[in-house]
Motif scaffolding. Sequence first.
Motif, PDB file in Angstrom:
ATOM      1  N   UNK A 539       0.946  -1.181  -0.004  1.00  0.00           N
ATOM      2  CA  UNK A 539      -0.075   0.020  -0.079  1.00  0.00           C
ATOM      3  C   UNK A 539       0.829   1.256  -0.109  1.00  0.00           C
ATOM      4  N   UNK A 540       2.175   1.015   0.117  1.00  0.00           N
ATOM      5  CA  UNK A 540       2.896   2.263   0.224  1.00  0.00           C
ATOM      6  C   UNK A 540       4.337   1.833  -0.696  1.00  0.00           C
ATOM      7  N   UNK A 541       4.933   2.989  -1.326  1.00  0.00           N
ATOM      8  CA  UNK A 541       6.099   2.688  -2.256  1.00  0.00           C
ATOM      9  C   UNK A 541       7.043   1.895  -1.711  1.00  0.00           C
ATOM     10  N   UNK A 542       7.777   1.102  -2.341  1.00  0.00           N
ATOM     11  CA  UNK A 542       8.702   0.109  -1.883  1.00  0.00           C
ATOM     12  C   UNK A 542      10.206   0.862  -1.883  1.00  0.00           C
ATOM     13  N   UNK A 543      10.386   2.169  -2.589  1.00  0.00           N
ATOM     14  CA  UNK A 543      11.534   2.645  -2.583  1.00  0.00           C
ATOM     15  C   UNK A 543      12.081   2.916  -0.974  1.00  0.00           C
ATOM     16  N   UNK A 544      13.519   2.454  -1.013  1.00  0.00           N
ATOM     17  CA  UNK A 544      14.197   2.598   0.355  1.00  0.00           C
ATOM     18  C   UNK A 544      13.794   1.842   1.261  1.00  0.00           C
ATOM     19  N   UNK A 587      24.060  -6.388   5.207  1.00  0.00           N
ATOM     20  CA  UNK A 587      24.393  -5.126   5.848  1.00  0.00           C
ATOM     21  C   UNK A 587      23.419  -4.695   6.553  1.00  0.00           C
ATOM     22  N   UNK A 588      22.130  -4.667   5.981  1.00  0.00           N
ATOM     23  CA  UNK A 588      20.866  -4.034   6.675  1.00  0.00           C
ATOM     24  C   UNK A 588      20.465  -4.784   7.922  1.00  0.00           C
ATOM     25  N   UNK A 589      20.820  -6.058   7.899  1.00  0.00           N
ATOM     26  CA  UNK A 589      20.492  -7.008   9.099  1.00  0.00           C
ATOM     27  C   UNK A 589      21.411  -6.738  10.176  1.00  0.00           C
ATOM     28  N   UNK A 590      22.614  -6.591   9.711  1.00  0.00           N
ATOM     29  CA  UNK A 590      23.501  -6.157  10.914  1.00  0.00           C
ATOM     30  C   UNK A 590      23.450  -4.845  11.259  1.00  0.00           C
ATOM     31  N   UNK A 660      17.815   1.088   6.669  1.00  0.00           N
ATOM     32  CA  UNK A 660      17.707   1.805   5.659  1.00  0.00           C
ATOM     33  C   UNK A 660      18.870   2.581   5.054  1.00  0.00           C
ATOM     34  N   UNK A 661      19.573   3.176   6.095  1.00  0.00           N
ATOM     35  CA  UNK A 661      20.807   3.829   5.609  1.00  0.00           C
ATOM     36  C   UNK A 661      21.798   2.966   5.004  1.00  0.00           C
ATOM     37  N   UNK A 662      21.935   1.801   5.603  1.00  0.00           N
ATOM     38  CA  UNK A 662      22.655   0.812   5.152  1.00  0.00           C
ATOM     39  C   UNK A 662      22.542   0.275   3.801  1.00  0.00           C
ATOM     40  N   UNK A 663      21.183   0.259   3.516  1.00  0.00           N
ATOM     41  CA  UNK A 663      20.777  -0.277   2.378  1.00  0.00           C
ATOM     42  C   UNK A 663      21.068   0.747   1.296  1.00  0.00           C
ATOM     43  N   UNK A 664      20.867   2.000   1.550  1.00  0.00           N
ATOM     44  CA  UNK A 664      21.150   3.242   0.368  1.00  0.00           C
ATOM     45  C   UNK A 664      22.803   3.225   0.323  1.00  0.00           C
ATOM     46  N   UNK A 665      23.458   2.929   1.398  1.00  0.00           N
ATOM     47  CA  UNK A 665      24.989   2.875   1.209  1.00  0.00           C
ATOM     48  C   UNK A 665      25.424   1.833   0.397  1.00  0.00           C
ATOM     49  N   UNK A 666      24.790   0.670   0.520  1.00  0.00           N
ATOM     50  CA  UNK A 666      25.187  -0.582  -0.158  1.00  0.00           C
ATOM     51  C   UNK A 666      24.964  -0.379  -1.670  1.00  0.00           C
ATOM     52  N   UNK A 667      23.835   0.577  -1.920  1.00  0.00           N
ATOM     53  CA  UNK A 667      23.370   0.598  -3.340  1.00  0.00           C
ATOM     54  C   UNK A 667      24.082   1.869  -3.856  1.00  0.00           C
ATOM     55  N   UNK A 668      25.027   2.479  -3.118  1.00  0.00           N
ATOM     56  CA  UNK A 668      25.730   3.787  -3.617  1.00  0.00           C
ATOM     57  C   UNK A 668      25.049   4.981  -3.796  1.00  0.00           C
TER      58      UNK A 668
END
Length: 669
Positions: A539-544, A587-590, A660-668
């Motif tokens: 129901x909400x955007x998946x981005x991030x 990395x997000x789990x950690x 979520x920050x770790x996910x963004x960093x991983x994706x550059x």
Amino acid sequence: MAAVLSPPASTKMPALIPLGASVPALTAHAISVSLPTWEDNIGYEEGDQRVVGKMETGYPRFFIHRSIQKLAKLCLAKFGKPDELCILLPSPKVAGEGRDFLSSQNPPIQSRIVEFVICPSSISIIDTSNKQALGGVDCIELQILLFDKSNWSFGKAFWQHSGDGICSRLAERGLAFLGELPAGSENNNNNKQQSPIQTPTLERPPSKAPSTRNRHYSRRADSIPSTPITPSTPSTSKLINDDAPVEPVKEEALTSDLTTYLEERYGRNLPLFNAPLAKQALKRRIAGGLLPSDEGYGTVDDVARGAGSGSGKKAVTEEEVYLYPCGMSAIWHAFDIARTARRRKGEKEGKSVCYGFPYTDTLKILQKWGPGCHFLGAGGTEDIPALERLLEDSKNNDIPILSLFCEFPSNPLLRSPDLVKIRQLADKYGFVIVVDETIGNFINVEVVEFADIVVSSLTKIFSGDANVMGGSLILNPNSPIFEDLKAAQTEIYEDNYYPEDAVYMERNSRDYRGRIKRVNDNAYDVTDYLFKRSLSDTSSPSEGKVIKRVYYPRFQTPETYAQAQRLPPTGKGGFGGLFSITFTSESASKAFYNTIGCAKGPSLGTSFTLASPYTILAHYLELDWAASHGVERGLVRISVGQEDEQILKNWFETAVKAAEDAGRNENGQ
């Protein structure tokens, strides 16, 4: 069912518990240990000295308590050979089972048993003249199972899987009788040769409630710190409210209703010489009854187990309840009951079925004892056809399936099996259904009407304080094979639940109903927030988003959970306090695990929130196998406690942001 709620817990944030320290902090008999980072958990599994060198304690079946280690070392010095190690067991029967387990290996492992009777000596650091202070215990009888040190892994496996090793409080008593301090006390400059059993009585702060008939029973939730700090054992020299001499309760006073309760006279903990009364109270509580000591007594109805309104079925009574040293011991002995019942009838034993991905040792028990087991890892409705084929093939081969073990719901995926269909199959094919209700707990679910045997770890939410082990087993009086199982249990049962542990468990469990409601409420709110931040919420955007999935009975197999769910639910949903989450990357789990502000370590059902990277900790040597059954390496399991909702909100929002920050960093990004 109405419930009695206490005020919310303190909103004060707890201090970080250091690596290797007990959880709860400063608790001599804690059942968990602090592993604050993802790397700490991996270091523990790999034997990294940075981690294991700081371990003050650990989960008792995996990390043998240091006082038990100390007592074992003394036993080895007295009875062992230079090339031997040993495990300490509570009875000749258990020692014989350990010896048989070792001899069943390929090649067989030779072992020997030495009985060591430890009595208070003239050099004891306790007052041996006061037998009441010792709980009426004159001597301790230890069974020492000795074997070559090269076979330690097999001896430890029996300790871990069976759950029947001695407990840490018994070890401390044995050390005291030998004139020794508990392990770790030697370095405490404040310990001036005091007995380990002469410590403060109250582990929890006394109630602030006004004086009433049940003034000693009540406990306010705002007296529970987020990570409780408790001393080690109850005082046995000053467990009463005054200096009057105390006489043990006579057998005839132990009525089924327990209308004459000793709490008002003796304080929060019963004296150790009245451990039989504590055990009877525990059995009554597990059978669904309330006692004068229970929070909500007189305002909350008893929970009649196994006897629905107008069903004509028998309700479970304390006569069908049996106590064990821990939950895994109850599971091990449930299997033994099934095997004994089949043997008594002169029939072939047959394999068992492990239905659904279970807590690790349940599967190991079914694999290592008897002829083996079939593993149906999904454990949902989709596995029913495979189960039916197994049952039919086994029948045709004249070796019918012995038993089926399942959890309701399962740990860590919170999936619930189809108990209605399994019961129908058991009635047709004659196997024993054993249901582990630890995660659901009988305030939220009622599984006894479907099962032949119900097992539970009392160590978890039934206790809540994370300072004592215990397990229970119920024989369903309405089971079609009840008489067979009862006869088998009568033949093999022995009570090895240590009296002092029973005293603690009885005290801890008096308010478990109120705790379960608050935990249900908190877990519902937390999982609702996490689900909305997960990819599962379309129901909400998946981005991030980095949360893949939230495993919680509300979201996992809700239809089959509803088969045994008590209605109306206690609190929001009535889904329990345990859930798991997976992430899009390790990395997000950690980042999530390393950031969340709650206590971190093994176990669950505590009064405080406890997080664990479950797969890393439970299946590190079989990660690919676990992943093949949907238990991902990066899974984080959370046991929600009773903290104030603002504390929980801050913890989880901060942890999700870090992930979520770790996910963004991983994706550059």
